[in-house]
Design an enzyme around this catalytic site. Structure first.
Site, PDB file in Angstrom:
ATOM      1  N   ARG A  31       0.821  -1.215   0.000  1.00 20.36           N
ATOM      2  CA  ARG A  31       0.000   0.000   0.000  1.00 20.36           C
ATOM      3  C   ARG A  31       0.854   1.263   0.000  1.00 20.36           C
ATOM      4  O   ARG A  31       0.461   2.273  -0.580  1.00 20.36           O
ATOM      5  CB  ARG A  31      -0.943   0.001   1.209  1.00 20.36           C
ATOM      6  CG  ARG A  31      -2.125  -0.928   0.979  1.00 20.36           C
ATOM      7  CD  ARG A  31      -3.105  -0.862   2.108  1.00 20.36           C
ATOM      8  NE  ARG A  31      -4.375  -1.434   1.692  1.00 20.36           N
ATOM      9  CZ  ARG A  31      -5.316  -1.834   2.531  1.00 20.36           C
ATOM     10  NH1 ARG A  31      -5.128  -1.712   3.847  1.00 20.36           N
ATOM     11  NH2 ARG A  31      -6.441  -2.335   2.076  1.00 20.36           N
TER      12      ARG A  31
ATOM     13  N   LYS B  72     -18.132 -16.417   3.011  1.00 18.19           N
ATOM     14  CA  LYS B  72     -19.582 -16.450   3.253  1.00 18.19           C
ATOM     15  C   LYS B  72     -20.393 -15.826   2.135  1.00 18.19           C
ATOM     16  O   LYS B  72     -20.026 -14.790   1.595  1.00 18.19           O
ATOM     17  CB  LYS B  72     -19.891 -15.636   4.508  1.00 18.19           C
ATOM     18  CG  LYS B  72     -19.392 -16.225   5.793  1.00 18.19           C
ATOM     19  CD  LYS B  72     -20.009 -15.438   6.927  1.00 18.19           C
ATOM     20  CE  LYS B  72     -19.187 -15.497   8.185  1.00 18.19           C
ATOM     21  NZ  LYS B  72     -19.465 -14.319   9.015  1.00 18.19           N
TER      22      LYS B  72
ATOM     23  N   GLY C 161     -12.870  -3.784   0.951  1.00 14.91           N
ATOM     24  CA  GLY C 161     -14.261  -3.357   1.162  1.00 14.91           C
ATOM     25  C   GLY C 161     -14.703  -2.298   0.169  1.00 14.91           C
ATOM     26  O   GLY C 161     -15.821  -2.353  -0.356  1.00 14.91           O
TER      27      GLY C 161
ATOM     28  N   GLY D 235      -9.198  -8.544   0.074  1.00 14.48           N
ATOM     29  CA  GLY D 235      -7.919  -8.631   0.773  1.00 14.48           C
ATOM     30  C   GLY D 235      -7.259  -9.987   0.627  1.00 14.48           C
ATOM     31  O   GLY D 235      -6.058 -10.080   0.315  1.00 14.48           O
TER      32      GLY D 235
HETATM   33  P1  ADP Z   1     -11.543 -11.732   0.263  1.00 14.81           P
HETATM   34  O1  ADP Z   1     -10.775 -11.130   1.426  1.00 14.81           O
HETATM   35  O2  ADP Z   1     -10.665 -11.964  -0.937  1.00 14.81           O
HETATM   36  O3  ADP Z   1     -12.789 -10.944  -0.071  1.00 14.81           O
HETATM   37  P2  ADP Z   1     -12.940 -13.597   2.009  1.00 14.81           P
HETATM   38  O4  ADP Z   1     -12.484 -12.804   3.181  1.00 14.81           O
HETATM   39  O5  ADP Z   1     -14.372 -13.597   1.656  1.00 14.81           O
HETATM   40  O6  ADP Z   1     -12.053 -13.208   0.710  1.00 14.81           O
HETATM   41  O7  ADP Z   1     -12.580 -15.142   2.228  1.00 14.81           O
HETATM   42  C1  ADP Z   1     -11.282 -15.591   2.453  1.00 14.81           C
HETATM   43  C2  ADP Z   1     -11.257 -16.710   3.443  1.00 14.81           C
HETATM   44  O8  ADP Z   1     -12.107 -17.767   3.054  1.00 14.81           O
HETATM   45  C3  ADP Z   1      -9.871 -17.285   3.560  1.00 14.81           C
HETATM   46  O9  ADP Z   1      -9.409 -17.123   4.901  1.00 14.81           O
HETATM   47  C4  ADP Z   1     -10.053 -18.763   3.229  1.00 14.81           C
HETATM   48  O10 ADP Z   1      -9.281 -19.629   4.049  1.00 14.81           O
HETATM   49  C5  ADP Z   1     -11.516 -18.969   3.491  1.00 14.81           C
HETATM   50  N1  ADP Z   1     -12.010 -20.143   2.776  1.00 14.81           N
HETATM   51  C6  ADP Z   1     -12.083 -20.328   1.444  1.00 14.81           C
HETATM   52  N2  ADP Z   1     -12.547 -21.560   1.169  1.00 14.81           N
HETATM   53  C7  ADP Z   1     -12.750 -22.183   2.342  1.00 14.81           C
HETATM   54  C8  ADP Z   1     -13.219 -23.485   2.729  1.00 14.81           C
HETATM   55  N3  ADP Z   1     -13.566 -24.393   1.798  1.00 14.81           N
HETATM   56  N4  ADP Z   1     -13.317 -23.753   4.042  1.00 14.81           N
HETATM   57  C9  ADP Z   1     -12.972 -22.826   4.977  1.00 14.81           C
HETATM   58  N5  ADP Z   1     -12.523 -21.604   4.685  1.00 14.81           N
HETATM   59  C10 ADP Z   1     -12.412 -21.277   3.381  1.00 14.81           C
HETATM   60 MG    MG Z   2     -11.087 -11.270   3.537  1.00 13.08          MG
END
Ligand code: ADP
Ligand code: MG
Length: 397
Positions: free
Chosen positions: A39, A200, A377, A354
């Site tokens: 960053r 989620k 976000g 992230g």
């Molecule tokens: P981003 O930050 O890119 O928006 P998220 O925060 O929504 O992504 O999700 C990332 C998290 O989801 C990671 O910590 C990853 O370990 C978890 N994750 C992905 N697939 C699984 C899974 N099958 N079971 C448990 N955790 C998972």
């Molecule tokens: Mg995340």
């Protein structure tokens, strides 16, 4: 959307100005050191442009969540030191972001001089978007520049209120983020494929709803796929899965996809583990046959091949959310395949989030995409079609 006026657009002679730059220097720290300076590096083009143009610059940012009081561990000192190394010039850290001493130093800023202000969140008024605090922040400056895309979804004093008090411009990073991300919604080259994973459905619901109206295909992976699979009545074993309310919403998304002619695709096969650990026993099963007690940890090889093909045939790809629990190496293959397919593709390729950005960096692929957003976000809110207060407060042509 109208084009934001940035620091390199005509209309401002920066020579002899004193500029307050809001950057996003909210970096991870480890033992009082900057653990990842991405960053800080992303803020360099704007800072260099201003300094070369003869401005005196004070850069401000938040760091962590000090909750409105000074927290020594959340001082911007490590960022000032790292910035000084990157710019190869002196960057003094001032003791605060407002006050008499700061105003005196700001008033005395010389051409090409740069200082850093202390963490703006040491004051509770920052997150309250307090107009009086914004007036104190603006004291002594002739101009304001916002380059903090990662904080643009917050209406805080240093991102919103202060933009109305001084002649304002966007920084180069913020303008590029807004152009690339809003370009995805406005004029994507087709087919437009979104790859969505992560933790989620609940976190990503408004994003999926928006993308359903824009994309030709949405490929689902990550833990969120188990909410869809459970909603369809199939077993998910001990996989991470949301409850009945989220499953109902997931069914709603599948129905909406049919109506909107967008292919919302779920994994064909799943990599399952008997434990959430590096040395777990692993199997691959069809996604409607996850056995009791087993945990879905990644998309399976058939799904990886199908998603790879969809990405290589796309005109535009947007990716958010890892395909599996990629932090554990044996569960990272699906995420790696998606990242590599994007890197190899001739399409417009954009990643946001992230953890997705962290995965790309871990694979050494972050420079091979059209754009990797620095704002988790903020990027998602922009793609949800929401107005970002920090962007709305800036002038456009
Ligand atoms: P981003 O930050 O890119 O928006 P998220 O925060 O929504 O992504 O999700 C990332 C998290 O989801 C990671 O910590 C990853 O370990 C978890 N994750 C992905 N697939 C699984 C899974 N099958 N079971 C448990 N955790 C998972
Ligand atoms: Mg995340």
């Amino acid at each position: 959307m109208a084009r934001l006026l940035a620091v390199d657009d005509p209309g401002v002679d920066w020579s002899g100005t004193r500029v307050l730059v809001r950057a996003d220097l909210n970096v991870p720290l480890e033992d009082g050191r900057v653990a990842d300076d991405a960053r800080i590096r992303a803020s360099l083009p704007t800072l260099r442009h201003l300094l070369r143009s003869g401005a005196g610059v004070a850069v401000c940012s938040h760091l962590g969540r000090p909750k409105g009081r000074p927290v020594p561990e959340l001082s911007l000192r490590p960022c000032a030191e790292r910035l000084a190394q990157l710019l190869v010039r002196r960057v003094d850290l001032l003791p605060d972001c407002v006050g008499t001493e700061v105003a005196r130093r700001v008033g005395a800023l010389r051409r090409g001089e740069i200082v850093m202000l202390e963490n703006v969140r040491f004051h509770p008024e920052e997150e309250q978007n307090d107009p009086g605090f914004a007036r104190r922040l603006a004291e002594g400056f002739t101009h304001y520049v916002n380059d903090a895309f990662g904080a643009a979804h917050r209406a805080h004093a240093s991102t919103e209120a202060v933009a109305h008090l001084l002649p304002a411009r966007a920084g180069l990073l913020l303008r590029r983020e807004v152009e690339v991300l809003s370009g995805l919604l406005e004029r994507p080259a087709r087919p437009f494929v979104a790859v969505l994973g992560g933790a989620k459905v609940a976190d990503k619901l408004p994003l999926i709803e928006q993308l359903l109206t824009r994309c030709d295909r949405i490929l689902i992976g990550g833990a969120m796929c188990f909410t869809f699979i459970a909603a369809l009545g199939d077993p998910v074993g001990a996989s991470r899965c949301e409850g009945p309310e989220e499953q109902r919403l997931a069914l709603g998304l599948l129905e909406a996809a049919g109506r909107l002619n967008c292919a919302l695709e779920l994994p064909l096969d799943i990599l399952i583990a008997d434990r959430f650990a590096e040395d777990a026993d692993l199997e691959v099963v069809p996604s409607d046959a996850i056995p009791d007690g087993w945990i879905g940890v990644d998309i399976g090889p058939q799904t990886q091949a199908s998603y790879r093909e969809a990405i290589s045939g796309a005109g535009t790809v947007f990716w958010n959310g890892p395909m599996g629990a990629f932090e554990i190496p044996p569960f990272a293959e699906g995420t790696r395949v998606v990242a590599e397919a994007m890197a190899a593709s001739g399409a417009v390729t954009v990643a946001g989030g992230g953890d997705s950005a962290a995965a790309l960096a871990a694979f050494g692929l972050e420079d091979r995409l059209t754009h990797v957003s620095t704002g988790g976000g903020a990027a998602l809110e922009l793609l949800e079609g929401r107005t970002l207060p920090g962007v709305a407060a800036l002038p456009s042509a």
